[in-house]
Write a protein that holds these residues in place. Structure first.
Motif, PDB file in Angstrom:
ATOM      1  N   SER A  59     125.200  78.296   0.922  1.00 27.19           N
ATOM      2  CA  SER A  59     124.087  79.039   1.503  1.00 27.19           C
ATOM      3  C   SER A  59     122.923  78.104   1.823  1.00 27.19           C
ATOM      4  CB  SER A  59     123.594  80.114   0.528  1.00 27.19           C
ATOM      5  OG  SER A  59     124.593  81.062   0.246  1.00 27.19           O
TER       6      SER A  59
ATOM      7  N   ARG B 232     118.641  78.629   3.432  1.00 26.84           N
ATOM      8  CA  ARG B 232     117.615  79.504   3.987  1.00 26.84           C
ATOM      9  C   ARG B 232     116.701  78.690   4.887  1.00 26.84           C
ATOM     10  NH1 ARG B 232     112.813  83.337   1.490  1.00 26.84           N
ATOM     11  NH2 ARG B 232     111.772  81.340   1.126  1.00 26.84           N
TER      12      ARG B 232
ATOM     13  N   SER C 171     114.523  87.846   8.390  1.00 29.80           N
ATOM     14  CA  SER C 171     113.389  88.607   7.875  1.00 29.80           C
ATOM     15  C   SER C 171     112.100  87.907   8.304  1.00 29.80           C
ATOM     16  CB  SER C 171     113.447  88.723   6.349  1.00 29.80           C
ATOM     17  OG  SER C 171     113.411  87.454   5.743  1.00 29.80           O
TER      18      SER C 171
ATOM     19  N   SER D 172     113.394  78.429   7.315  1.00 33.35           N
ATOM     20  CA  SER D 172     112.068  79.016   7.475  1.00 33.35           C
ATOM     21  C   SER D 172     111.467  78.526   8.778  1.00 33.35           C
ATOM     22  CB  SER D 172     111.146  78.612   6.317  1.00 33.35           C
ATOM     23  OG  SER D 172     111.642  79.060   5.083  1.00 33.35           O
TER      24      SER D 172
ATOM     25  N   TYR E  22     112.331  84.007   8.477  1.00 30.13           N
ATOM     26  CA  TYR E  22     113.375  83.374   7.673  1.00 30.13           C
ATOM     27  C   TYR E  22     114.753  83.706   8.230  1.00 30.13           C
ATOM     28  CZ  TYR E  22     109.473  83.336   4.361  1.00 30.13           C
ATOM     29  OH  TYR E  22     108.248  83.170   3.766  1.00 30.13           O
TER      30      TYR E  22
ATOM     31  N   GLN F 133     118.324  83.721   6.216  1.00 31.64           N
ATOM     32  CA  GLN F 133     119.176  83.473   5.049  1.00 31.64           C
ATOM     33  C   GLN F 133     120.622  83.413   5.526  1.00 31.64           C
ATOM     34  OE1 GLN F 133     118.363  82.977   1.701  1.00 31.64           O
ATOM     35  NE2 GLN F 133     120.535  82.506   1.519  1.00 31.64           N
ATOM     36  N   MET F 134     121.268  82.298   5.263  1.00 29.12           N
ATOM     37  CA  MET F 134     122.632  82.090   5.727  1.00 29.12           C
ATOM     38  C   MET F 134     123.551  81.937   4.527  1.00 29.12           C
ATOM     39  SD  MET F 134     121.923  79.488   8.908  1.00 29.12           S
ATOM     40  CE  MET F 134     121.467  78.134   7.836  1.00 29.12           C
ATOM     41  N   ASN F 135     124.474  82.868   4.363  1.00 29.39           N
ATOM     42  CA  ASN F 135     125.437  82.852   3.268  1.00 29.39           C
ATOM     43  C   ASN F 135     126.850  82.689   3.799  1.00 29.39           C
ATOM     44  OD1 ASN F 135     123.305  83.401   1.446  1.00 29.39           O
ATOM     45  ND2 ASN F 135     123.574  85.607   1.707  1.00 29.39           N
TER      46      ASN F 135
ATOM     47  N   GLY G 266     114.260  73.703   6.195  1.00 26.12           N
ATOM     48  CA  GLY G 266     115.316  74.286   5.384  1.00 26.12           C
ATOM     49  C   GLY G 266     116.724  73.922   5.779  1.00 26.12           C
TER      50      GLY G 266
ATOM     51  N   ARG H 159     126.769  88.004   7.093  1.00 23.17           N
ATOM     52  CA  ARG H 159     126.582  86.717   6.404  1.00 23.17           C
ATOM     53  C   ARG H 159     125.143  86.223   6.506  1.00 23.17           C
ATOM     54  NH1 ARG H 159     129.041  82.266   8.198  1.00 23.17           N
ATOM     55  NH2 ARG H 159     129.122  82.925  10.382  1.00 23.17           N
ATOM     56  N   PHE H 160     124.496  86.472   7.624  1.00 22.79           N
ATOM     57  CA  PHE H 160     123.124  86.003   7.858  1.00 22.79           C
ATOM     58  C   PHE H 160     122.167  87.184   7.803  1.00 22.79           C
ATOM     59  CE2 PHE H 160     124.045  82.014  10.690  1.00 22.79           C
ATOM     60  CZ  PHE H 160     124.957  81.570   9.740  1.00 22.79           C
ATOM     61  N   THR H 161     120.956  86.921   7.319  1.00 23.25           N
ATOM     62  CA  THR H 161     119.918  87.935   7.286  1.00 23.25           C
ATOM     63  C   THR H 161     118.612  87.334   7.785  1.00 23.25           C
ATOM     64  OG1 THR H 161     120.937  89.006   5.365  1.00 23.25           O
ATOM     65  CG2 THR H 161     118.649  89.579   5.862  1.00 23.25           C
TER      66      THR H 161
END
Length: 124
Positions: A17, A19, A71, A21, A80, A82-84, A8, A67-69
């Motif tokens: 953004s 994401r 999971s 994995s 994962y 997730q980077m925004n 990713g 900004r980042f999540t």
């Protein structure tokens, strides 16, 4: 033993953004606390985010909060990131990490398993 494979990464512009994995194989995925580290050019590897072995409880370094999540899906053996709202200072090789513990260590020398890394480049 667990094997970790990241995917990713890529190149994005500021504000974009991505994401990441990390697919795990080997022992039961839910036995491992998981997380992400990153290594910017010329710098030491640094903690980014972690998630508890059974999910739910997360922790982030200050520079990525909001900004980042992170999971995880224990049924898919995958974690994962997730980077925004990406910034140039987020440019680094990102590594998936695992510990045989409830929580992942935030110190890279205490990590049990590493993925091979995936490059993230943010340009202005």
């Amino acid at each position: 033993q667990v094997q970790l494979v990241e995917s990713g990464g890529g190149s994005v512009q500021v504000g974009g953004s991505l994401r990441l994995s990390c697919a795990a194989s080997g022992r039961t995925f839910s036995s491992y606390a998981m997380g992400w580290f990153r290594q910017p050019p010329g710098q030491a590897r640094q903690f980014v985010a972690r998630i508890k072995r059974t999910g739910g409880i997360t922790y982030y370094t200050d520079s990525v909060k909001g900004r980042f999540t992170i999971s995880r899906d224990n049924a898919k053996n995958t974690v994962y990131l997730q980077m925004n709202s990406l910034k140039p200072e987020d440019t680094a090789v990102y590594y998936c990490a695992a510990n045989t513990a409830e929580y992942l260590s935030t110190t890279w020398t205490n990590i049990d398993y590493w993925g091979q890394g995936t490059q993230v480049t943010v340009s202005s």
